[in-house]
Design a protein around this motif. Structure first.
Motif, PDB file in Angstrom:
ATOM      1  N   ALA A   1       0.833  -1.208   0.000  1.00 27.85           N
ATOM      2  CA  ALA A   1       0.000   0.000   0.000  1.00 27.85           C
ATOM      3  C   ALA A   1       0.865   1.255   0.000  1.00 27.85           C
ATOM      4  O   ALA A   1       0.559   2.231  -0.704  1.00 27.85           O
ATOM      5  CB  ALA A   1      -0.938  -0.008   1.200  1.00 27.85           C
ATOM      6  N   MET A   2       1.930   1.234   0.773  1.00 29.37           N
ATOM      7  CA  MET A   2       2.830   2.392   0.823  1.00 29.37           C
ATOM      8  C   MET A   2       3.514   2.591  -0.532  1.00 29.37           C
ATOM      9  O   MET A   2       3.653   3.729  -0.996  1.00 29.37           O
ATOM     10  CB  MET A   2       3.880   2.211   1.921  1.00 29.37           C
ATOM     11  N   LEU A   3       3.944   1.503  -1.151  1.00 35.87           N
ATOM     12  CA  LEU A   3       4.565   1.607  -2.478  1.00 35.87           C
ATOM     13  C   LEU A   3       3.587   2.192  -3.489  1.00 35.87           C
ATOM     14  O   LEU A   3       3.959   3.033  -4.310  1.00 35.87           O
ATOM     15  CB  LEU A   3       5.066   0.238  -2.941  1.00 35.87           C
ATOM     16  N   ALA A   4       2.338   1.765  -3.417  1.00 33.71           N
ATOM     17  CA  ALA A   4       1.324   2.295  -4.330  1.00 33.71           C
ATOM     18  C   ALA A   4       1.126   3.793  -4.095  1.00 33.71           C
ATOM     19  O   ALA A   4       1.001   4.566  -5.058  1.00 33.71           O
ATOM     20  CB  ALA A   4       0.015   1.534  -4.157  1.00 33.71           C
ATOM     21  N   ALA A   5       1.095   4.210  -2.836  1.00 32.41           N
ATOM     22  CA  ALA A   5       0.926   5.636  -2.521  1.00 32.41           C
ATOM     23  C   ALA A   5       2.125   6.444  -3.012  1.00 32.41           C
ATOM     24  O   ALA A   5       1.957   7.546  -3.554  1.00 32.41           O
ATOM     25  CB  ALA A   5       0.732   5.818  -1.018  1.00 32.41           C
ATOM     26  N   ILE A   6       3.322   5.908  -2.830  1.00 29.18           N
ATOM     27  CA  ILE A   6       4.531   6.593  -3.295  1.00 29.18           C
ATOM     28  C   ILE A   6       4.507   6.732  -4.809  1.00 29.18           C
ATOM     29  O   ILE A   6       4.775   7.804  -5.361  1.00 29.18           O
ATOM     30  CB  ILE A   6       5.801   5.848  -2.822  1.00 29.18           C
ATOM     31  N   GLU A   7       4.175   5.650  -5.499  1.00 32.68           N
ATOM     32  CA  GLU A   7       4.144   5.685  -6.966  1.00 32.68           C
ATOM     33  C   GLU A   7       3.062   6.632  -7.474  1.00 32.68           C
ATOM     34  O   GLU A   7       3.254   7.329  -8.470  1.00 32.68           O
ATOM     35  CB  GLU A   7       3.940   4.277  -7.527  1.00 32.68           C
ATOM     36  N   SER A   8       1.929   6.685  -6.787  1.00 29.46           N
ATOM     37  CA  SER A   8       0.861   7.589  -7.192  1.00 29.46           C
ATOM     38  C   SER A   8       1.300   9.049  -7.066  1.00 29.46           C
ATOM     39  O   SER A   8       1.086   9.857  -7.979  1.00 29.46           O
ATOM     40  CB  SER A   8      -0.383   7.333  -6.332  1.00 29.46           C
ATOM     41  N   LEU A   9       1.925   9.378  -5.952  1.00 26.46           N
ATOM     42  CA  LEU A   9       2.414  10.744  -5.757  1.00 26.46           C
ATOM     43  C   LEU A   9       3.519  11.065  -6.754  1.00 26.46           C
ATOM     44  O   LEU A   9       3.568  12.170  -7.308  1.00 26.46           O
ATOM     45  CB  LEU A   9       2.895  10.938  -4.317  1.00 26.46           C
ATOM     46  N   HIS A  10       4.374  10.099  -7.026  1.00 21.37           N
ATOM     47  CA  HIS A  10       5.442  10.287  -8.015  1.00 21.37           C
ATOM     48  C   HIS A  10       4.833  10.593  -9.390  1.00 21.37           C
ATOM     49  O   HIS A  10       5.279  11.508 -10.093  1.00 21.37           O
ATOM     50  CB  HIS A  10       6.334   9.050  -8.071  1.00 21.37           C
ATOM     51  N   ALA A  11       3.805   9.843  -9.769  1.00 23.40           N
ATOM     52  CA  ALA A  11       3.156  10.064 -11.063  1.00 23.40           C
ATOM     53  C   ALA A  11       2.519  11.450 -11.126  1.00 23.40           C
ATOM     54  O   ALA A  11       2.595  12.129 -12.162  1.00 23.40           O
ATOM     55  CB  ALA A  11       2.113   8.983 -11.318  1.00 23.40           C
ATOM     56  N   THR A  12       1.908  11.879 -10.036  1.00 16.86           N
ATOM     57  CA  THR A  12       1.305  13.211  -9.988  1.00 16.86           C
ATOM     58  C   THR A  12       2.368  14.290 -10.172  1.00 16.86           C
ATOM     59  O   THR A  12       2.184  15.246 -10.934  1.00 16.86           O
ATOM     60  CB  THR A  12       0.566  13.412  -8.652  1.00 16.86           C
ATOM     61  N   LEU A  13       3.502  14.130  -9.481  1.00 20.23           N
ATOM     62  CA  LEU A  13       4.581  15.115  -9.597  1.00 20.23           C
ATOM     63  C   LEU A  13       5.191  15.113 -10.996  1.00 20.23           C
ATOM     64  O   LEU A  13       5.528  16.168 -11.539  1.00 20.23           O
ATOM     65  CB  LEU A  13       5.655  14.837  -8.551  1.00 20.23           C
ATOM     66  N   THR A  14       5.323  13.932 -11.585  1.00 21.85           N
ATOM     67  CA  THR A  14       5.859  13.832 -12.943  1.00 21.85           C
ATOM     68  C   THR A  14       4.941  14.534 -13.934  1.00 21.85           C
ATOM     69  O   THR A  14       5.399  15.260 -14.822  1.00 21.85           O
ATOM     70  CB  THR A  14       6.058  12.353 -13.330  1.00 21.85           C
ATOM     71  N   MET A  15       3.635  14.330 -13.776  1.00 24.44           N
ATOM     72  CA  MET A  15       2.667  14.997 -14.650  1.00 24.44           C
ATOM     73  C   MET A  15       2.722  16.506 -14.448  1.00 24.44           C
ATOM     74  O   MET A  15       2.697  17.278 -15.418  1.00 24.44           O
ATOM     75  CB  MET A  15       1.262  14.475 -14.381  1.00 24.44           C
ATOM     76  N   ALA A  16       2.803  16.942 -13.204  1.00 23.97           N
ATOM     77  CA  ALA A  16       2.885  18.380 -12.925  1.00 23.97           C
ATOM     78  C   ALA A  16       4.126  18.979 -13.579  1.00 23.97           C
ATOM     79  O   ALA A  16       4.055  20.066 -14.177  1.00 23.97           O
ATOM     80  CB  ALA A  16       2.907  18.621 -11.415  1.00 23.97           C
ATOM     81  N   ARG A  17       5.233  18.276 -13.493  1.00 29.34           N
ATOM     82  CA  ARG A  17       6.472  18.784 -14.110  1.00 29.34           C
ATOM     83  C   ARG A  17       6.318  18.873 -15.623  1.00 29.34           C
ATOM     84  O   ARG A  17       6.731  19.858 -16.250  1.00 29.34           O
ATOM     85  CB  ARG A  17       7.658  17.900 -13.736  1.00 29.34           C
ATOM     86  N   ALA A  18       5.699  17.870 -16.235  1.00 31.02           N
ATOM     87  CA  ALA A  18       5.488  17.893 -17.683  1.00 31.02           C
ATOM     88  C   ALA A  18       4.606  19.071 -18.078  1.00 31.02           C
ATOM     89  O   ALA A  18       4.871  19.748 -19.087  1.00 31.02           O
ATOM     90  CB  ALA A  18       4.871  16.573 -18.149  1.00 31.02           C
ATOM     91  N   LEU A  19       3.580  19.331 -17.298  1.00 32.83           N
ATOM     92  CA  LEU A  19       2.703  20.464 -17.590  1.00 32.83           C
ATOM     93  C   LEU A  19       3.435  21.791 -17.441  1.00 32.83           C
ATOM     94  O   LEU A  19       3.282  22.698 -18.278  1.00 32.83           O
ATOM     95  CB  LEU A  19       1.475  20.424 -16.679  1.00 32.83           C
ATOM     96  N   VAL A  20       4.240  21.914 -16.399  1.00 30.93           N
ATOM     97  CA  VAL A  20       5.013  23.146 -16.192  1.00 30.93           C
ATOM     98  C   VAL A  20       5.980  23.351 -17.361  1.00 30.93           C
ATOM     99  O   VAL A  20       6.100  24.463 -17.893  1.00 30.93           O
ATOM    100  CB  VAL A  20       5.761  23.109 -14.842  1.00 30.93           C
ATOM    101  N   LEU A  21       6.638  22.290 -17.774  1.00 34.24           N
ATOM    102  CA  LEU A  21       7.580  22.400 -18.890  1.00 34.24           C
ATOM    103  C   LEU A  21       6.877  22.772 -20.197  1.00 34.24           C
ATOM    104  O   LEU A  21       7.480  23.375 -21.082  1.00 34.24           O
ATOM    105  CB  LEU A  21       8.360  21.098 -19.057  1.00 34.24           C
ATOM    106  N   ALA A  22       5.593  22.420 -20.292  1.00 37.33           N
ATOM    107  CA  ALA A  22       4.810  22.761 -21.483  1.00 37.33           C
ATOM    108  C   ALA A  22       4.221  24.166 -21.380  1.00 37.33           C
ATOM    109  O   ALA A  22       3.475  24.586 -22.258  1.00 37.33           O
ATOM    110  CB  ALA A  22       3.699  21.736 -21.685  1.00 37.33           C
ATOM    111  N   GLY A  23       4.558  24.872 -20.299  1.00 30.25           N
ATOM    112  CA  GLY A  23       4.093  26.242 -20.147  1.00 30.25           C
ATOM    113  C   GLY A  23       2.742  26.381 -19.466  1.00 30.25           C
ATOM    114  O   GLY A  23       2.177  27.467 -19.436  1.00 30.25           O
TER     115      GLY A  23
END
Length: 92
Positions: free
Chosen positions: A19-41
């Protein structure tokens, strides 16, 4: 002909670790998406991410003994993603 030696596979993670691994991966995916959006302006709303990270840290801190040791590598990758996102955010 000798039989190939089989190494014992590690036991599957406990439900708590899974469960902890799933939560970590979910937050990681959210941060990765946020970074991609920021890089896209795009502008992103990061509200709530600090609370999610705090809950995750509290849950890991409450784990008994060294049961959370296996979570260190994914947590370090998560911290790296936080750093990568912070470097992409525009300065106020």
């Amino acid at each position: 002909m000798p039989k190939p030696q089989r190494h014992a596979e590690p036991p599957p993670p406990s439900l708590e670790i899974a469960a902890m691994l799933a939560a970590i991966e979910s937050l990681h995916a959210t941060l990765t998406m946020a970074r991609a959006l920021v890089l896209a302006g795009r502008q992103v709303d990061l509200g709530g991410l600090d609370r999610e990270a705090a809950r995750l840290c509290a849950a890991v801190a409450c784990m008994p003994g060294d049961s959370g040791d296996s979570l260190l590598p994914p947590l370090l990758r998560l911290a790296g993603e936080v750093e990568a996102l912070s470097l992409c955010l525009p300065r106020p």
